[in-house]
Design an enzyme around this catalytic site. Structure first.
Site, short mmCIF file in Angstrom:
data_model
loop_
_atom_site.label_atom_id
_atom_site.label_comp_id
_atom_site.label_asym_id
_atom_site.label_seq_id
_atom_site.Cartn_x
_atom_site.Cartn_y
_atom_site.Cartn_z
N SER A 68 0.82 -1.22 0.00
CA SER A 68 0.00 0.00 0.00
C SER A 68 0.85 1.26 0.00
O SER A 68 0.35 2.35 -0.30
CB SER A 68 -0.94 0.02 1.21
OG SER A 68 -0.20 0.08 2.43
N GLN A 71 1.92 3.54 -3.68
CA GLN A 71 1.11 4.57 -4.32
C GLN A 71 1.65 5.97 -4.08
O GLN A 71 1.35 6.90 -4.82
CB GLN A 71 -0.34 4.43 -3.80
CG GLN A 71 -1.23 5.63 -3.94
CD GLN A 71 -1.39 6.38 -2.61
OE1 GLN A 71 -0.71 6.10 -1.63
NE2 GLN A 71 -2.31 7.34 -2.61
N CYS A 172 9.49 26.69 19.20
CA CYS A 172 9.81 25.33 18.79
C CYS A 172 8.51 24.64 18.37
O CYS A 172 7.42 25.20 18.47
CB CYS A 172 10.48 24.57 19.94
SG CYS A 172 9.39 24.14 21.32
N CYS A 189 -3.16 7.33 7.47
CA CYS A 189 -3.50 7.40 6.05
C CYS A 189 -4.43 6.26 5.66
O CYS A 189 -5.24 6.41 4.75
CB CYS A 189 -2.21 7.34 5.22
SG CYS A 189 -1.10 8.71 5.51
#
Length: 263
Positions: A68, A71, A172, A189
């Site tokens: 996966s 891509q 920061c 994702c």
């Protein structure tokens, strides 16, 4: 350091730019960048940092290549599936340019190893996929006096910024996100989806932003823009800057405090 004839030829298009020039190319050749995360953001970052001739690259990732990933994680091929990403990425660098030194670190950063991994870097570029690691990297960069470039993506929004929390008056990364995410991962994702080209857009911008820092003091490739977060909208498309104020109570970058993303 001087550039050999073959290196002059390889980077000729850089050298003719007044904003880079010979002095800038030498600076890039002498630079050491630690890349945290060799995934969606890390892939285009690595391609363009290597192409720019960054002399030493340390690649940190504890994950392995999955089908996966192909891509959007463009340095890998089907033959890399199941291999540690850091090792496969290092192999890609060696095939691309034998003149670069590359060190893979197949490990997750934690309290026991982060300082050792980051020590000696001229810049750290963080494109990892969890906030706890991002905050640990940021805190360690502050302690070691290392500039930090961060890049993250969520669906069609990207975020890129340079931070210098070790310098007086500069924020920061912890000033930006606070302490709430120390042990909380970002959305994945796998759950939210991600467009490969969008990750490439964010990663290439991050590599350009990192080079602003590396060339500061040698040539002028624009200002490093420390503490400015660039929001990238891939649907509009558009980009807008946001200034991150230094948090006077931040435990990451204030002397009185004690301190210990998605691709």
């Amino acid at each position: 350091m001087t550039l050999t004839a073959d290196r002059l030829g390889r980077f000729a298009r850089h050298i003719v730019l007044p904003e880079v020039g010979g002095a800038g190319q030498v600076a890039l050749s002498e630079a050491h960048v630690v890349l945290v995360g060799c995934g969606g953001i890390g892939s285009p970052v690595l391609q363009y940092l290597a192409a720019a001739g960054i002399g030493r690259l340390t690649l940190v990732d504890d994950d392995v290549v999955d089908v996966s990933n192909l891509q959007r994680q463009t340095i890998y091929t089907p033959s890399d599936i199941g291999r540690p990403k850091a090792e496969a990425a290092a192999e890609w660098v060696r095939r691309f340019d034998l003149g670069l030194k590359v060190d893979p670190v197949v490990a997750r950063l934690g309290d026991d190893n982060t300082r050792d991994v980051l020590s000696g870097a001229d810049l750290v570029l963080d494109g990892c996929d969890n906030f706890a690691t991002r905050l640990l990297v940021s805190d360690t960069c502050v302690k070691l006096g290392i500039p930090l470039t961060t890049a993250a993506i969520g669906r069609f929004q990207g975020q890129v910024a340079n931070f210098a929390g070790h310098l007086p008056g500069y924020a920061c990364y912890r000033c930006f996100v606070g302490d709430a995410f120390d042990a909380v991962d970002c959305d994945t994702c796998a759950a939210d989806g991600v467009l490969g080209a969008m990750v490439g857009m964010v990663g290439t911008f991050a590599s350009m932003h990192a080079m602003r820092v590396l060339l500061a003091g040698h040539t002028v490739l624009g200002e490093p823009q420390f503490g400015t977060l660039h929001l990238i909208d891939g649907l509009a498309p558009s980009m807008r800057p946001l200034r991150i104020a230094k948090d006077p109570a931040c435990r990451g970058c204030n002397a009185h405090g004690a301190s210990t993303s998605c691709a």
